[in-house]
Design a protein around this motif. Structure first.
Motif, PDB file in Angstrom:
ATOM      1  N   ARG A 151       0.840  -1.203   0.000  1.00 12.77           N
ATOM      2  CA  ARG A 151       0.000   0.000   0.000  1.00 12.77           C
ATOM      3  C   ARG A 151       0.875   1.254   0.000  1.00 12.77           C
ATOM      4  NH1 ARG A 151      -5.469  -1.101   1.565  1.00 12.77           N
ATOM      5  NH2 ARG A 151      -5.745   0.925   2.535  1.00 12.77           N
ATOM      6  N   ASP A 152       1.969   1.217   0.780  1.00 10.59           N
ATOM      7  CA  ASP A 152       2.908   2.349   0.786  1.00 10.59           C
ATOM      8  C   ASP A 152       3.455   2.582  -0.614  1.00 10.59           C
ATOM      9  OD1 ASP A 152       2.546   2.480   3.493  1.00 10.59           O
ATOM     10  OD2 ASP A 152       4.527   1.723   4.035  1.00 10.59           O
ATOM     11  N   ILE A 153       3.875   1.488  -1.266  1.00 13.30           N
ATOM     12  CA  ILE A 153       4.479   1.598  -2.594  1.00 13.30           C
ATOM     13  C   ILE A 153       3.451   2.085  -3.609  1.00 13.30           C
ATOM     14  CG2 ILE A 153       5.461   0.245  -4.499  1.00 13.30           C
ATOM     15  CD1 ILE A 153       6.979  -1.384  -2.362  1.00 13.30           C
ATOM     16  N   LEU A 154       2.229   1.590  -3.517  1.00  9.61           N
ATOM     17  CA  LEU A 154       1.172   2.027  -4.431  1.00  9.61           C
ATOM     18  C   LEU A 154       0.928   3.528  -4.294  1.00  9.61           C
ATOM     19  CD1 LEU A 154      -0.996   1.399  -6.523  1.00  9.61           C
ATOM     20  CD2 LEU A 154      -2.542   0.784  -4.655  1.00  9.61           C
ATOM     21  N   THR A 155       0.923   4.019  -3.066  1.00 10.43           N
ATOM     22  CA  THR A 155       0.735   5.451  -2.842  1.00 10.43           C
ATOM     23  C   THR A 155       1.847   6.252  -3.512  1.00 10.43           C
ATOM     24  OG1 THR A 155      -0.363   5.053  -0.724  1.00 10.43           O
ATOM     25  CG2 THR A 155       0.525   7.251  -1.072  1.00 10.43           C
ATOM     26  N   SER A 204       5.538  -5.829  -8.932  1.00 10.85           N
ATOM     27  CA  SER A 204       5.018  -6.964  -9.717  1.00 10.85           C
ATOM     28  C   SER A 204       3.897  -7.669  -8.960  1.00 10.85           C
ATOM     29  CB  SER A 204       6.140  -7.967 -10.008  1.00 10.85           C
ATOM     30  OG  SER A 204       7.111  -7.377 -10.830  1.00 10.85           O
ATOM     31  N   ARG A 205       4.101  -7.868  -7.652  1.00 10.55           N
ATOM     32  CA  ARG A 205       3.088  -8.558  -6.846  1.00 10.55           C
ATOM     33  C   ARG A 205       1.825  -7.717  -6.703  1.00 10.55           C
ATOM     34  NH1 ARG A 205       7.581 -10.589  -3.932  1.00 10.55           N
ATOM     35  NH2 ARG A 205       7.473  -8.917  -2.399  1.00 10.55           N
ATOM     36  N   LEU A 220      11.657   4.390   1.144  1.00  9.28           N
ATOM     37  CA  LEU A 220      11.250   3.286   2.022  1.00  9.28           C
ATOM     38  C   LEU A 220      12.435   2.422   2.466  1.00  9.28           C
ATOM     39  CD1 LEU A 220       7.964   2.097   0.233  1.00  9.28           C
ATOM     40  CD2 LEU A 220       8.215   3.672   2.144  1.00  9.28           C
ATOM     41  N   TYR A 221      13.652   2.876   2.158  1.00  9.58           N
ATOM     42  CA  TYR A 221      14.863   2.136   2.548  1.00  9.58           C
ATOM     43  C   TYR A 221      14.865   0.711   1.992  1.00  9.58           C
ATOM     44  CZ  TYR A 221      14.904   6.041   5.789  1.00  9.58           C
ATOM     45  OH  TYR A 221      14.870   7.298   6.328  1.00  9.58           O
ATOM     46  N   LEU A 222      14.525   0.591   0.704  1.00 16.91           N
ATOM     47  CA  LEU A 222      14.507  -0.705   0.038  1.00 16.91           C
ATOM     48  C   LEU A 222      15.402  -0.638  -1.200  1.00 16.91           C
ATOM     49  CD1 LEU A 222      10.637  -1.342   0.000  1.00 16.91           C
ATOM     50  CD2 LEU A 222      12.289  -2.399   1.542  1.00 16.91           C
ATOM     51  N   SER A 223      15.921  -1.793  -1.632  1.00 18.08           N
ATOM     52  CA  SER A 223      16.691  -1.824  -2.871  1.00 18.08           C
ATOM     53  C   SER A 223      15.725  -1.660  -4.045  1.00 18.08           C
ATOM     54  CB  SER A 223      17.450  -3.141  -3.011  1.00 18.08           C
ATOM     55  OG  SER A 223      16.545  -4.198  -3.313  1.00 18.08           O
ATOM     56  N   GLU A 224      16.265  -1.204  -5.184  1.00 20.39           N
ATOM     57  CA  GLU A 224      15.432  -1.015  -6.373  1.00 20.39           C
ATOM     58  C   GLU A 224      14.818  -2.349  -6.812  1.00 20.39           C
ATOM     59  OE1 GLU A 224      15.883   1.477 -10.582  1.00 20.39           O
ATOM     60  OE2 GLU A 224      17.559   1.364  -9.170  1.00 20.39           O
ATOM     61  N   LYS A 225      15.612  -3.433  -6.677  1.00 19.65           N
ATOM     62  CA  LYS A 225      15.109  -4.753  -7.079  1.00 19.65           C
ATOM     63  C   LYS A 225      13.938  -5.181  -6.199  1.00 19.65           C
ATOM     64  CE  LYS A 225      16.524  -9.490  -8.016  1.00 19.65           C
ATOM     65  NZ  LYS A 225      17.601 -10.485  -7.968  1.00 19.65           N
ATOM     66  N   THR A 226      14.046  -4.906  -4.896  1.00 18.50           N
ATOM     67  CA  THR A 226      12.950  -5.250  -3.976  1.00 18.50           C
ATOM     68  C   THR A 226      11.690  -4.473  -4.333  1.00 18.50           C
ATOM     69  OG1 THR A 226      14.526  -5.729  -2.206  1.00 18.50           O
ATOM     70  CG2 THR A 226      12.258  -5.298  -1.539  1.00 18.50           C
ATOM     71  N   VAL A 227      11.852  -3.202  -4.672  1.00 18.31           N
ATOM     72  CA  VAL A 227      10.704  -2.381  -5.074  1.00 18.31           C
ATOM     73  C   VAL A 227      10.045  -2.983  -6.313  1.00 18.31           C
ATOM     74  CG1 VAL A 227       9.973  -0.121  -5.938  1.00 18.31           C
ATOM     75  CG2 VAL A 227      11.597  -0.257  -4.044  1.00 18.31           C
ATOM     76  N   LYS A 228      10.876  -3.379  -7.304  1.00 14.12           N
ATOM     77  CA  LYS A 228      10.330  -3.990  -8.532  1.00 14.12           C
ATOM     78  C   LYS A 228       9.521  -5.238  -8.209  1.00 14.12           C
ATOM     79  CE  LYS A 228      13.394  -2.607 -12.323  1.00 14.12           C
ATOM     80  NZ  LYS A 228      14.379  -3.065 -13.302  1.00 14.12           N
ATOM     81  N   ASN A 245      11.109   3.810  -9.369  1.00  9.65           N
ATOM     82  CA  ASN A 245      11.462   2.712  -8.463  1.00  9.65           C
ATOM     83  C   ASN A 245      12.610   3.103  -7.542  1.00  9.65           C
ATOM     84  OD1 ASN A 245       9.528   1.302  -9.805  1.00  9.65           O
ATOM     85  ND2 ASN A 245      10.878  -0.250 -10.651  1.00  9.65           N
ATOM     86  N   ARG A 246      13.592   3.792  -8.104  1.00 10.22           N
ATOM     87  CA  ARG A 246      14.749   4.199  -7.296  1.00 10.22           C
ATOM     88  C   ARG A 246      14.323   5.169  -6.196  1.00 10.22           C
ATOM     89  NH1 ARG A 246      20.388   5.634 -10.079  1.00 10.22           N
ATOM     90  NH2 ARG A 246      20.071   3.430 -10.547  1.00 10.22           N
ATOM     91  N   GLU A 247      13.459   6.134  -6.545  1.00 10.16           N
ATOM     92  CA  GLU A 247      13.004   7.116  -5.546  1.00 10.16           C
ATOM     93  C   GLU A 247      12.166   6.439  -4.456  1.00 10.16           C
ATOM     94  OE1 GLU A 247      12.799  11.022  -8.514  1.00 10.16           O
ATOM     95  OE2 GLU A 247      11.084   9.674  -8.341  1.00 10.16           O
ATOM     96  N   ILE A 248      11.326   5.468  -4.871  1.00  9.74           N
ATOM     97  CA  ILE A 248      10.528   4.724  -3.888  1.00  9.74           C
ATOM     98  C   ILE A 248      11.465   3.966  -2.940  1.00  9.74           C
ATOM     99  CG2 ILE A 248       8.913   2.789  -3.578  1.00  9.74           C
ATOM    100  CD1 ILE A 248       7.585   3.671  -6.229  1.00  9.74           C
ATOM    101  N   GLY A 249      12.501   3.331  -3.513  1.00 10.46           N
ATOM    102  CA  GLY A 249      13.464   2.586  -2.702  1.00 10.46           C
ATOM    103  C   GLY A 249      14.135   3.472  -1.665  1.00 10.46           C
ATOM    104  N   LYS A 250      14.545   4.680  -2.086  1.00  7.41           N
ATOM    105  CA  LYS A 250      15.198   5.607  -1.150  1.00  7.41           C
ATOM    106  C   LYS A 250      14.250   6.006  -0.022  1.00  7.41           C
ATOM    107  CE  LYS A 250      18.695   7.772  -4.105  1.00  7.41           C
ATOM    108  NZ  LYS A 250      19.066   8.986  -4.848  1.00  7.41           N
TER     109      LYS A 250
END
Length: 233
Positions: free
Chosen positions: A170-174, A201-202, A189-197, A182-187
């Protein structure tokens, strides 16, 4: 570099072109290279080639065809801006497509022009986005968002799909709805870009949509979670 960027004959606007038609690329190169303050530094005929060539050339402006045989210019825009946040992308298309315009806005494009545009207007558009200005009219953007949100009756039917998302999804969707890469979302939420991807997908699968922009529209039905400011690891 803070503030508006200025370009001269000695320091021209570096332009990269992406179009699958050689005639179009040649025409654009001739048009833009004839301007003293603009220099075409490279081109590509596919999304794959553009993603390899453009980062090495460090252009100021990328003129990207929206429709490509192996993908689309909007995805290329998103990827290139993730690598080069200062890059200004100008989307070029042969037809007026409101959904493509919204996609371009979500991908961080600085402008969107039709191929029917006059040469002098395209030159002006390149100069405008190179200087750091946007050619996307805020009223057009707002109208598009309203028309999409008022589109097919989505409201109540969405509840089960949105409810199926995890708090992190839900955070990522917002944040997708805010137009972040993806990179900005990762920064954020303190996640890697791959994790965001992987999360994206899910959540697309859970929402039953295939495209990021559709998820962005659905994001408008979410209440703002506080957890985007206080991420849990």
């Amino acid at each position: 570099m803070a503030g508006a960027r200025t370009f001269t004959e000695e320091n021209p606007i570096r332009v990269f072109l992406l179009d699958d038609h050689e005639v179009v690329r040649r025409g654009l190169t001739d048009l833009l290279d004839s301007e003293p303050d603009i220099s075409v530094v490279g081109d590509a005929d596919s999304a794959e080639h553009a993603l390899v060539r453009a980062p090495a050339l460090r252009p100021d402006v990328a003129v990207l065809d929206v429709r490509l045989p192996d993908g689309d210019g909007i995805s290329v825009c998103r990827e290139l801006r993730s690598l080069m946040p200062e890059l200004a992308c100008l989307m070029l298309t042969s037809f007026d497509d409101e959904e493509a315009l919204l996609d371009a806005i979500m991908a961080g494009a600085a402008g969107y022009v039709l191929k029917q545009i006059k040469g002098s207007d395209l030159v002006s558009a390149v100069r405008t986005v190179a200087s750091g200005q946007s050619m996307l009219d805020p009223t057009t953007t707002a109208r598009l968002m309203r028309s999409l949100r008022a589109g097919p009756a989505e409201g109540p039917a969405l509840a089960p799909e949105l409810a199926s998302l995890s708090p992190r999804e839900r955070d990522i969707l917002t944040l997708i709805g805010d137009g972040l890469t993806n990179r900005e979302i990762g920064k954020k939420l303190y996640l890697s870009e791959k994790t965001v991807k992987n999360h994206i997908s899910r959540l697309l699968a859970k929402l039953g949509v295939q495209r990021r922009v559709q998820a962005a529209v659905l994001a408008s039905h979410l209440e703002r979670p506080d957890s985007t400011d206080h991420p849990t690891r």
